[in-house]
Structure formats: C-alpha cells, structure tokens
Write a protein that holds these residues in place. Sequence first.
Motif, PDB file in Angstrom:
ATOM      1  N   TYR A 456       0.800  -1.223   0.000  1.00  0.00           N
ATOM      2  CA  TYR A 456       0.000   0.000   0.000  1.00  0.00           C
ATOM      3  C   TYR A 456       0.837   1.279   0.000  1.00  0.00           C
ATOM      4  O   TYR A 456       0.387   2.329  -0.483  1.00  0.00           O
ATOM      5  CB  TYR A 456      -0.942   0.018   1.222  1.00  0.00           C
ATOM      6  N   LEU A 457       2.021   1.226   0.594  1.00  0.00           N
ATOM      7  CA  LEU A 457       2.834   2.432   0.671  1.00  0.00           C
ATOM      8  C   LEU A 457       4.033   2.408  -0.279  1.00  0.00           C
ATOM      9  O   LEU A 457       4.732   3.415  -0.419  1.00  0.00           O
ATOM     10  CB  LEU A 457       3.329   2.642   2.097  1.00  0.00           C
ATOM     11  N   GLY A 458       4.282   1.237  -0.844  1.00  0.00           N
ATOM     12  CA  GLY A 458       5.372   1.135  -1.805  1.00  0.00           C
ATOM     13  C   GLY A 458       6.646   0.579  -1.175  1.00  0.00           C
ATOM     14  O   GLY A 458       6.878   0.661   0.031  1.00  0.00           O
ATOM     15  N   HIS A 459       7.455   0.029  -2.073  1.00  0.00           N
ATOM     16  CA  HIS A 459       8.703  -0.592  -1.588  1.00  0.00           C
ATOM     17  C   HIS A 459       9.677   0.437  -1.044  1.00  0.00           C
ATOM     18  O   HIS A 459      10.478   0.128  -0.163  1.00  0.00           O
ATOM     19  CB  HIS A 459       9.363  -1.386  -2.731  1.00  0.00           C
ATOM     20  N   ALA A 460       9.654   1.661  -1.545  1.00  0.00           N
ATOM     21  CA  ALA A 460      10.554   2.689  -1.022  1.00  0.00           C
ATOM     22  C   ALA A 460      10.253   2.955   0.448  1.00  0.00           C
ATOM     23  O   ALA A 460      11.165   3.117   1.282  1.00  0.00           O
ATOM     24  CB  ALA A 460      10.417   3.979  -1.829  1.00  0.00           C
ATOM     25  N   MET A 461       8.937   3.010   0.766  1.00  0.00           N
ATOM     26  CA  MET A 461       8.582   3.217   2.160  1.00  0.00           C
ATOM     27  C   MET A 461       8.949   1.988   3.001  1.00  0.00           C
ATOM     28  O   MET A 461       9.331   2.101   4.156  1.00  0.00           O
ATOM     29  CB  MET A 461       7.076   3.507   2.277  1.00  0.00           C
ATOM     30  N   GLY A 462       8.815   0.779   2.377  1.00  0.00           N
ATOM     31  CA  GLY A 462       9.244  -0.432   3.094  1.00  0.00           C
ATOM     32  C   GLY A 462      10.726  -0.399   3.409  1.00  0.00           C
ATOM     33  O   GLY A 462      11.152  -0.751   4.516  1.00  0.00           O
ATOM     34  N   ASP A 463      11.526   0.072   2.426  1.00  0.00           N
ATOM     35  CA  ASP A 463      12.963   0.181   2.678  1.00  0.00           C
ATOM     36  C   ASP A 463      13.255   1.198   3.772  1.00  0.00           C
ATOM     37  O   ASP A 463      14.143   1.004   4.616  1.00  0.00           O
ATOM     38  CB  ASP A 463      13.698   0.580   1.396  1.00  0.00           C
ATOM     39  N   GLU A 464      12.509   2.312   3.776  1.00  0.00           N
ATOM     40  CA  GLU A 464      12.707   3.323   4.808  1.00  0.00           C
ATOM     41  C   GLU A 464      12.358   2.771   6.192  1.00  0.00           C
ATOM     42  O   GLU A 464      13.010   3.082   7.187  1.00  0.00           O
ATOM     43  CB  GLU A 464      11.856   4.549   4.493  1.00  0.00           C
ATOM     44  N   ALA A 465      11.286   1.932   6.247  1.00  0.00           N
ATOM     45  CA  ALA A 465      10.909   1.321   7.516  1.00  0.00           C
ATOM     46  C   ALA A 465      12.023   0.405   8.025  1.00  0.00           C
ATOM     47  O   ALA A 465      12.358   0.400   9.216  1.00  0.00           O
ATOM     48  CB  ALA A 465       9.605   0.539   7.370  1.00  0.00           C
ATOM     49  N   LEU A 466      12.617  -0.379   7.096  1.00  0.00           N
ATOM     50  CA  LEU A 466      13.726  -1.262   7.488  1.00  0.00           C
ATOM     51  C   LEU A 466      14.904  -0.453   8.006  1.00  0.00           C
ATOM     52  O   LEU A 466      15.528  -0.792   9.021  1.00  0.00           O
ATOM     53  CB  LEU A 466      14.160  -2.124   6.297  1.00  0.00           C
ATOM     54  N   PRO A 521       3.492   7.167   6.833  1.00  0.00           N
ATOM     55  CA  PRO A 521       2.532   8.141   6.295  1.00  0.00           C
ATOM     56  C   PRO A 521       1.097   7.738   6.611  1.00  0.00           C
ATOM     57  O   PRO A 521       0.767   6.558   6.679  1.00  0.00           O
ATOM     58  CB  PRO A 521       2.811   8.118   4.797  1.00  0.00           C
ATOM     59  N   GLY A 522       0.261   8.746   6.751  1.00  0.00           N
ATOM     60  CA  GLY A 522      -1.155   8.499   7.055  1.00  0.00           C
ATOM     61  C   GLY A 522      -1.366   8.184   8.515  1.00  0.00           C
ATOM     62  O   GLY A 522      -2.313   7.482   8.860  1.00  0.00           O
ATOM     63  N   ASP A 523      -0.460   8.647   9.372  1.00  0.00           N
ATOM     64  CA  ASP A 523      -0.566   8.417  10.820  1.00  0.00           C
ATOM     65  C   ASP A 523      -0.591   6.942  11.176  1.00  0.00           C
ATOM     66  O   ASP A 523      -1.202   6.524  12.157  1.00  0.00           O
ATOM     67  CB  ASP A 523      -1.836   9.104  11.379  1.00  0.00           C
ATOM     68  N   ASN A 524       0.047   6.164  10.332  1.00  0.00           N
ATOM     69  CA  ASN A 524       0.149   4.728  10.633  1.00  0.00           C
ATOM     70  C   ASN A 524       1.428   4.465  11.414  1.00  0.00           C
ATOM     71  O   ASN A 524       2.506   4.899  11.013  1.00  0.00           O
ATOM     72  CB  ASN A 524       0.164   3.905   9.343  1.00  0.00           C
ATOM     73  N   GLY A 525       1.293   3.783  12.522  1.00  0.00           N
ATOM     74  CA  GLY A 525       2.469   3.445  13.322  1.00  0.00           C
ATOM     75  C   GLY A 525       3.081   2.109  12.879  1.00  0.00           C
ATOM     76  O   GLY A 525       2.430   1.284  12.236  1.00  0.00           O
ATOM     77  N   LEU A 526       4.332   1.911  13.252  1.00  0.00           N
ATOM     78  CA  LEU A 526       5.055   0.667  12.927  1.00  0.00           C
ATOM     79  C   LEU A 526       5.245  -0.120  14.220  1.00  0.00           C
ATOM     80  O   LEU A 526       5.642   0.444  15.249  1.00  0.00           O
ATOM     81  CB  LEU A 526       6.419   0.980  12.301  1.00  0.00           C
TER      82      LEU A 526
END
Length: 574
Positions: A456-466, A521-526
């Motif tokens: 939903y947020l894209g692989h770039a955001m997934g990489d940023e989360a990692l 993004p979107g006030d979603n927490g990890l």
Amino acid sequence: MTLKPRFLLLTAALILVASAAAWLAFERIAAGIIEQWGVRLAETQVRYDTARLLQPLDREIALSRQLADSQVIRRWALNPTDKELETEALAEMESFRRNFQDRSYFVALLDSGAYYHNNAADEFSGQQLRYYLKPDKPADSWFYQIVAQGRDFHLNVNPDEELKVTKLWIDVLIRDGDRILGVAGTGLELDRFIRDIVRVKQPGITTLFADHNGAIQLYRDPRYIDFASIVKREGEKNTVFRMVDTEADRQHLQQAMLELAQAPAVAADEGSRVISRFVKVEGREYLAGIAYLPEIDWYEITLLDLDVLMPVKSFASVLVIFAITLLAALALFNLVLNRLVLDPVSALETAMLRVRDGDLTPLELPRGKGEIGRLIGHFSNMAEAVRSHTRELEHRVAERTEALHRLASIDPLTGLHNRRGLNERLEAEISRALREQHTFGLIWIDIDLFKEINDYLGHAMGDEALAAVGRLLTASIRPYDCAARWGGDEFLVLLSPCDLDTLSSLSERIRSGVERSIELPGDNGLTVSIGACLAYPGDSLETILHRADQALYKAKAEGRNRLCVASAATTTVE
C-alpha cells in the motif's frame, strides 16, 4: 670480484684443504698406532689376568683332585655304611681342609646323596654330614648335572641354600674306574675372589670370565654373574653375548671363542693365544681381548676402552706449532679478505635474502670500495624502489579487503551486519560461552504486516521502515552487542553477556521504541513482534535459533506487537 681476491681465496682454500688432509692422515695414523698398541695391551692384560686367576686356582684344583683320588675316600665311597671307613674318610677330609685356601671342603656321595662339609671355623666338627641331596630337588640339581656330564673337573659359581654361602666351587668327580661314586672339592669366597682377581682398578679396563657356553662366571658386578649355570637351559643363562649391542658383535665373540677352543694347545712358555675384536657395549666401543683357559675350560675376556686408555687427542701436541703458524697466516689473510670483500658481500647477500623473503625493512649496509661499493649502491636504490611500490600496493590491498569484507558481512540498506556476518559472531559467541560458562541472549524481531506496507505504501517506504528499525536497534543496544538484518523484514540482536532480566528489558525497549518513535505516512504506526531466548553453554546454533523462532511465533500468534521470552525448557510471555 677481481682476479686478485679470487687468487687469494683460492690460495686460502688450498691451504685449508691441505691442512685438513694432513690432519685426517695424522688422525688415521694415530688411530692405527693406538689400535696396534691396544691389541698388544689386550694380549698382555689377558695373559696377566689369566696368570692372576690360575695362580690361586691351580693349587686348589690340584688339592681337590687329590681329595677325589684319595684311596681312603674311594674305599669309603664304595662302602659308605662302614663306620670305620667313614671315620678314616672324615679324618682325610679334615686334613685336606687345613690345606685348602678357604679351609673348607665338601664331599657328596652319589648312591646315598649324603653331603659332607666343614668350614674354616670348624663349625661342623663331628657333624660333617650336613644333609642329603635329592634328584627331585631343584637346589640339588647341580650335583646330578655334574655326574650326568661325566666331566672329571668343573668350576661353577653357585649359591648353596642349605649352607647359606655363595662360592666359586671346584668340583671333581670321585671315580672307581668308570664308575662315578660322587663329587669332592672346595670353594673360594666369591666376593674376595672378585676383589682380588677381577676388579681391576685401572680405568678403561674391564675383565670377566665365562664358561665354555659363554655364561659369565666372574665379573666385577655380581649382578651380571650367571649363578648355577650348570642347571640352566641355554636361553636362561646370563651370557657375555648379551652384553654386546649388535648381532654382528655376538657372532664375532662366538666365532673367536670357538676358534680358540678348537685351536691346538700351545707351549706353556708361549702363553695363551689371544684374539682381539672391536665390540660395542652400552653404546661405547671396546677392544675385546679373548683367551681360552683349557685348564679350567673358561674364557677370559678383557674389554679395553681405548678412548680412556690412550685418546687420539693425546697426539695432538705434535701439531701445535704447525697449527699456530697456519692459524696466524690464515688470520691475517682472513682479516684483509673480510674487510675488503667478504663482509660487504655477506651484508649484501643478507639484504637480498630479506627482500626475497618479503622483509623490506631498511638494512644498514657497509660502505664498499670499487665494484663492491657500486653494487651496494645499486642494490640500495633498487630496495628503496621496491619498498615504495610495496607500501602503495599494500595500502590498496588493505582498502580493497576492507571493502570486500563490508560487502560480505554488512547489509547495505540498514548498515547492520547481514546474515553471514551475524553467523560468524554467533559461532564465536557459542564457543566462548562454552569455554567461559556464561549465557548470552538472542532477540528475533519481525516487522508486523510488512507486506501491507510494501503493497500500500510502496517498496521505497518499506525500505525506509527497514532502515528506521536498523537505526533504532543501533541506538537501543549496548556498544558491545551486535544487531543484524537476518533477511527480509527480520532482525536478530546478539546480547553478550546477558541474563534474563537484561534480555527482557532490552527486548521491551526495542519493541516500545519502534511503536513509539517510528511512524508511517497516514498516521500509521510501525510495530514489531519479538521472540527472545537465553543461550546456555553447550547449546548449538540450531537449538538457539529454533528457541527464539518459537518465541517469535508465539508472540505473533498472540496478536503481534508482543514480546515473548523463552527459557531453556519452556516459553513464557511478558
């Protein structure tokens, strides 16, 4: 090197070769002289020791023969029950006792086995019948062996268990024609005989006597004497052949003894024939002089240690003047040659070998002249160029090696160790835990719903989360702990040293830190799910990973954003 040094070196070499050849020739001549002298000494010593042995023995042997041939003894031996003959025989024995050197005698009768004896103290006067010999008694087998062999005369070193004495016994058969009636003779005190006859005080000379089978009868060390040889089998005897080190020496001794025994008798004024052989005893070489004594059927063997009696170095004094002159000339020649040529060349060679072996440390070289000086200068310039090039090359190799190591063990996205890097740390930590008997902790972290982040947020955001999780792990753990990206959205943290409280608190700090500080993004927490376990000494890598994985599975099964800590035997939730 110019012609002149070559010529000087060749001259010195020729002098040394000639000197070495002269010394070797002299040493060989001296060794030959010593060997010839040793052979003569061996012959003289053997004849001297033979005379010293036979002088006291001849008289005792003659008296023993007279005792055995006495008509009084023979008549009594034929009629041992006749008391009158027994009284006469005992008187005859006592008269001989006073003439024997040891002041003792023995008479043993074959038919009855009666053994008569009296000693120097006249201890058994009136009780000369000491005991009866028995064919089935091992201690009495010497008597029956002498009778069985039928030899008129025999010498034997043997302990008498009944009389409690050990002597050199002179045994003579009592005969009536061809019939053997018994054995008579005397004995000589063994210790005194060894001290007076065998124990030569001159260093380097050892004398021993052996019987016709080679069994040692007299030797300075009584432990080597073969007592009661006559009743032993051949393999049980302590022979002179066992003293030598090699089979070849044993054969030489046997051959010499056989040759002496079979040789025709020589005139008395010529002396005993002596055969000399070199043999090794306990690793030392001796010249053995061997002679046969037909009077007693023994062999005398004299061992001469020529290195002690006349060492080759005693001849060296004749070469002193020559050696001093030669050494003075060579010293002067060597001083000049070393100063101008050999020392610079040797230092240059050492420097070349160091460069060849990879040691590029600068070496101080001597200042040479002429061709040697130019050669040293060329080498110094070349070595400096090699050192400069090598330093540059080593620097590049080090940089490249460091880069390759980082590529092999560091995850490029998070900057943490990758799976390979952590595996190396884990293996090392398992070994250390077993060696030092301590525990360490392992935390297994999994990002919750990571697939939805990518979808939903894209692989770039997934990489940023990692990357964010990686930064948080680095900030949360201790400096000596290790965090790694295990693969995908999974992370592992190695805590060492660690106990259960530390494991729980650090795991919870990581979980709460991710939940509190990383937002999407979107006030979603990890959030993350964590499984942790303690590793104990002796645990394998598979066991530890399985335990942590099971704890992680339990945390995810119970709703995610949870911490589950597993003990060694069970899994508990905190």
